[in-house]
Design a protein around this motif. Structure first.
Motif, PDB file in Angstrom:
ATOM      1  N   ASP A 139      -5.014  22.134 -10.078  1.00 34.33           N
ATOM      2  CA  ASP A 139      -4.788  23.291  -9.231  1.00 34.33           C
ATOM      3  C   ASP A 139      -3.301  23.560  -8.981  1.00 34.33           C
ATOM      4  OD1 ASP A 139      -5.958  24.406  -5.972  1.00 34.33           O
ATOM      5  OD2 ASP A 139      -5.851  25.456  -7.874  1.00 34.33           O
ATOM      6  N   SER A 140      -2.476  23.362  -9.996  1.00 31.79           N
ATOM      7  CA  SER A 140      -1.051  23.713  -9.963  1.00 31.79           C
ATOM      8  C   SER A 140      -0.760  24.610 -11.156  1.00 31.79           C
ATOM      9  CB  SER A 140      -0.175  22.457 -10.045  1.00 31.79           C
ATOM     10  OG  SER A 140      -0.364  21.646  -8.910  1.00 31.79           O
ATOM     11  N   TYR A 141       0.037  25.654 -10.937  1.00 32.69           N
ATOM     12  CA  TYR A 141       0.227  26.669 -11.962  1.00 32.69           C
ATOM     13  C   TYR A 141       1.684  27.107 -12.030  1.00 32.69           C
ATOM     14  CZ  TYR A 141      -4.616  26.872 -10.419  1.00 32.69           C
ATOM     15  OH  TYR A 141      -5.876  26.532 -10.024  1.00 32.69           O
TER      16      TYR A 141
ATOM     17  N   TYR B 187      -6.763  28.907 -13.388  1.00 33.96           N
ATOM     18  CA  TYR B 187      -6.680  29.459 -12.040  1.00 33.96           C
ATOM     19  C   TYR B 187      -7.904  30.313 -11.715  1.00 33.96           C
ATOM     20  CZ  TYR B 187      -5.152  33.531  -9.156  1.00 33.96           C
ATOM     21  OH  TYR B 187      -5.068  34.579  -8.279  1.00 33.96           O
TER      22      TYR B 187
ATOM     23  N   ILE C 183      -9.166  19.286 -12.483  1.00 37.14           N
ATOM     24  CA  ILE C 183      -9.124  20.653 -11.966  1.00 37.14           C
ATOM     25  C   ILE C 183      -7.749  21.258 -12.208  1.00 37.14           C
ATOM     26  CG2 ILE C 183      -9.153  22.041  -9.855  1.00 37.14           C
ATOM     27  CD1 ILE C 183     -11.920  21.362 -10.870  1.00 37.14           C
TER      28      ILE C 183
ATOM     29  N   ASN D 246     -10.785  27.896 -11.141  1.00 38.63           N
ATOM     30  CA  ASN D 246     -10.664  27.111  -9.916  1.00 38.63           C
ATOM     31  C   ASN D 246     -10.774  27.948  -8.648  1.00 38.63           C
ATOM     32  OD1 ASN D 246     -10.235  24.902 -11.556  1.00 38.63           O
ATOM     33  ND2 ASN D 246      -8.017  24.877 -11.276  1.00 38.63           N
ATOM     34  N   ARG D 247     -10.186  29.140  -8.666  1.00 34.75           N
ATOM     35  CA  ARG D 247     -10.031  29.922  -7.435  1.00 34.75           C
ATOM     36  C   ARG D 247     -11.074  31.033  -7.256  1.00 34.75           C
ATOM     37  NH1 ARG D 247      -7.196  27.584  -3.556  1.00 34.75           N
ATOM     38  NH2 ARG D 247      -6.294  25.822  -4.653  1.00 34.75           N
TER      39      ARG D 247
ATOM     40  N   GLU E 185      -8.625  17.963  -4.881  1.00 33.42           N
ATOM     41  CA  GLU E 185      -9.319  18.182  -6.149  1.00 33.42           C
ATOM     42  C   GLU E 185      -9.226  16.957  -7.054  1.00 33.42           C
ATOM     43  OE1 GLU E 185     -10.980  20.643  -6.162  1.00 33.42           O
ATOM     44  OE2 GLU E 185     -10.014  22.326  -5.183  1.00 33.42           O
TER      45      GLU E 185
ATOM     46  N   GLN F 217       1.317  25.519  -6.259  1.00 35.03           N
ATOM     47  CA  GLN F 217      -0.031  25.042  -5.951  1.00 35.03           C
ATOM     48  C   GLN F 217      -0.505  25.762  -4.704  1.00 35.03           C
ATOM     49  OE1 GLN F 217      -0.718  20.880  -6.135  1.00 35.03           O
ATOM     50  NE2 GLN F 217      -2.399  20.922  -4.679  1.00 35.03           N
TER      51      GLN F 217
ATOM     52  N   ARG G 126     -15.556  28.959  -9.227  1.00 33.62           N
ATOM     53  CA  ARG G 126     -15.809  27.525  -9.105  1.00 33.62           C
ATOM     54  C   ARG G 126     -17.308  27.275  -9.174  1.00 33.62           C
ATOM     55  NH1 ARG G 126     -13.086  23.241  -6.638  1.00 33.62           N
ATOM     56  NH2 ARG G 126     -11.248  24.388  -7.295  1.00 33.62           N
TER      57      ARG G 126
ATOM     58  N   ARG H  10      -6.537  33.034  -2.045  1.00 30.86           N
ATOM     59  CA  ARG H  10      -6.745  32.556  -3.417  1.00 30.86           C
ATOM     60  C   ARG H  10      -5.861  33.280  -4.427  1.00 30.86           C
ATOM     61  NH1 ARG H  10     -13.340  32.184  -3.867  1.00 30.86           N
ATOM     62  NH2 ARG H  10     -13.738  31.574  -1.719  1.00 30.86           N
TER      63      ARG H  10
END
Length: 460
Positions: free
Chosen positions: A137-139, A367, A135, A370-371, A131, A125, A374, A166
């Motif tokens: 925001d963990s990958y 990703y 969203i 989100n990054r 968030e 993350q 957005r 990012r």
């Protein structure tokens, strides 16, 4: 008489109290909000023509130029940990995860009671603001050795730019057989559309991704060793379909790159002088492919480019993408869905093999959203259908895998001066739809160009 005066005073006092009460109630009542207004249109979009099912989006007029960052928000400074909230801590406990710091990002590993993640596939993350759950925001993060020792590649330069906080160097760009587990299916099923596996059964995933089981399946540039010709740096040309390419005479320059990326209604025949003739990677979703064949047939589009060097990169929006992928890899007809009984060789040629088929990882697409892109659409009722355009995913994928990137045919600030596509017979304005934010993408291309991370073809 005195009694009558007292009664009148009581009635007057009661009336005054009632008026005060009603005034307070009205003051506490929130003002009504005007609904979002969009212009409905049945015409085709510039980047992805409209479908006839749930893929038919509402057309909207152009928004004013955006002054915010390319992701629509200001990232946390590099090395500054995000503020943890009680809700975040509770969510982490419920998912049995423990957090550690590495490479300026929050790494999350499953705890002793949760699923086991292989050492080379971990969840990461990146730093960022708090968030909402959708969203995600963990990958996934995995070790992918670099393919070159380029002294001036994008990865070495990005840390010195505004995008350093990012950019995740270890996020998988593609998904393949190694990624399909029950635990990953549970994790990604919470995200719909291109951003996860929501609505995709585990059985469908196993059937499809099991055919992507070679080392080539996990690498976008799988044949670099064969074509490198002792070059230390991988040079990629990413070609959009924008009208700015008409009469550009950039064809020879485009073909001079190691790899040439194209997308959707990429018409080459008759336009080689402006757009080149080679295609090493063709990016599409099944929906955009079918719509392109319907919408641009009059301009000469007959389907994806076919050549020995061409790879076909699916952007999975729905289960139909997985079904078409499986049919193409196994040389069978599509089993079910809108493409039922169709022969994939019509699109990819009779000699297509599993090694030439690839599919973007939903973590990568989420990703990017989100990054990097957005959009304000994520704060509206359209948040579930918004995603980066297919061309944007293609360009950003190149930026995560190539050493040097040149972008052609993408929107620039003077986009009104050019038709929607380079092959339009007469001028057509660019179409805007709520499932993409093309102006935000245009702003991102400018900032990436200014940061020296890519070269954007412009005429102004």
């Amino acid at each position: 008489m005195a009694l009558q005066r007292r009664l009148a005073l009581c009635v007057l006092t009661g009336g005054l109290l009632l008026c005060v009460y009603m005034l307070c109630v009205n003051l506490e009542k929130p003002p009504s909000l005007a609904p979002l207004k969009h212009v409905s249109s049945g015409s085709r979009g510039s980047e992805e023509p409209l479908g006839t099912s749930r893929d038919q989006w509402t057309r909207r007029p152009p928004a004013p130029e955006l002054s915010s960052g390319p992701g629509g928000y200001t990232p946390a400074p590099t090395g500054t940990p995000p503020t943890s909230t009680a809700a975040q801590r509770k969510a982490a406990q419920e998912n049995n995860v423990s957090q550690s710091r590495s490479d300026g990002a929050d790494r999350t590993r499953t705890g002793t009671k949760g699923p086991v993640v292989p050492e080379h596939q971990q969840l990461v993350q990146a730093d960022g603001p708090t968030e909402p759950p959708f969203i995600g925001d963990s990958y996934m993060s995995e070790d992918v050795p670099p393919q070159t020792d380029c002294p001036d590649d994008i990865r070495s330069r990005v840390a010195k730019t505004e995008f350093g906080g990012r950019f995740l160097k270890r996020i998988p760009v593609l998904q393949w057989a190694e990624h399909v587990t029950r635990d990953e299916h549970r994790r990604l099923s919470r995200y719909p559309g291109a951003h996860g596996w929501g609505g995709i059964t585990y059985e469908t995933l196993v059937e499809t991704l099991s055919v992507l089981n070679s080392s080539a399946s996990g690498r976008l540039l799988d044949d670099w060793q064969r074509r490198s010709n002792d070059s230390r740096c991988i040079r990629c040309a990413v070609v959009g379909n924008g009208g700015i390419l008409k009469d550009s005479r950039r064809g020879e320059e485009i073909d001079g790159h190691h790899y040439v990326f194209r997308t959707n209604g990429a018409i080459i025949k008759g336009f080689e002088r402006d757009v080149g003739s080679r295609t090493t990677h063709y990016t599409f979703s099944t929906n955009t492919l079918m719509n392109s064949m319907r919408s641009y047939s009059g301009a000469g589009y007959r389907g994806p480019p076919q050549s020995e060097e061409t790879r076909y990169v699916f952007l999975p929006d729905h289960d139909r993408d997985y079904l078409l992928m499986k049919a193409a890899a196994t040389h069978t007809l599509v089993e079910r869905g809108p493409e039922r009984a169709k022969d994939p060789s019509k699109y990819f040629g009779k000699d297509v093999s599993a090694e030439k088929l690839k599919m973007y990882h939903p973590d990568f697409i989420r990703y990017l959203r989100n990054r990097f892109l957005r959009s304000k659409a994520l704060k509206t009722k359209y948040k579930d259908i918004y995603r980066p355009s297919t061309g944007a995913v293609m360009l950003l994928a190149a930026l995560h895998t190539c050493d040097q990137v040149s972008a052609y045919g993408f929107m620039t600030r003077d986009y009104r001066s050019y038709s929607d596509h380079y092959y339009d017979r007469s001028y057509r304005p660019v179409g805007f739809f709520v499932n993409h934010d093309l102006l935000l993408e245009m702003s991102l291309w400018q900032r990436l160009h200014q940061a020296g991370l890519m070269r954007l073809y412009m005429r102004e």
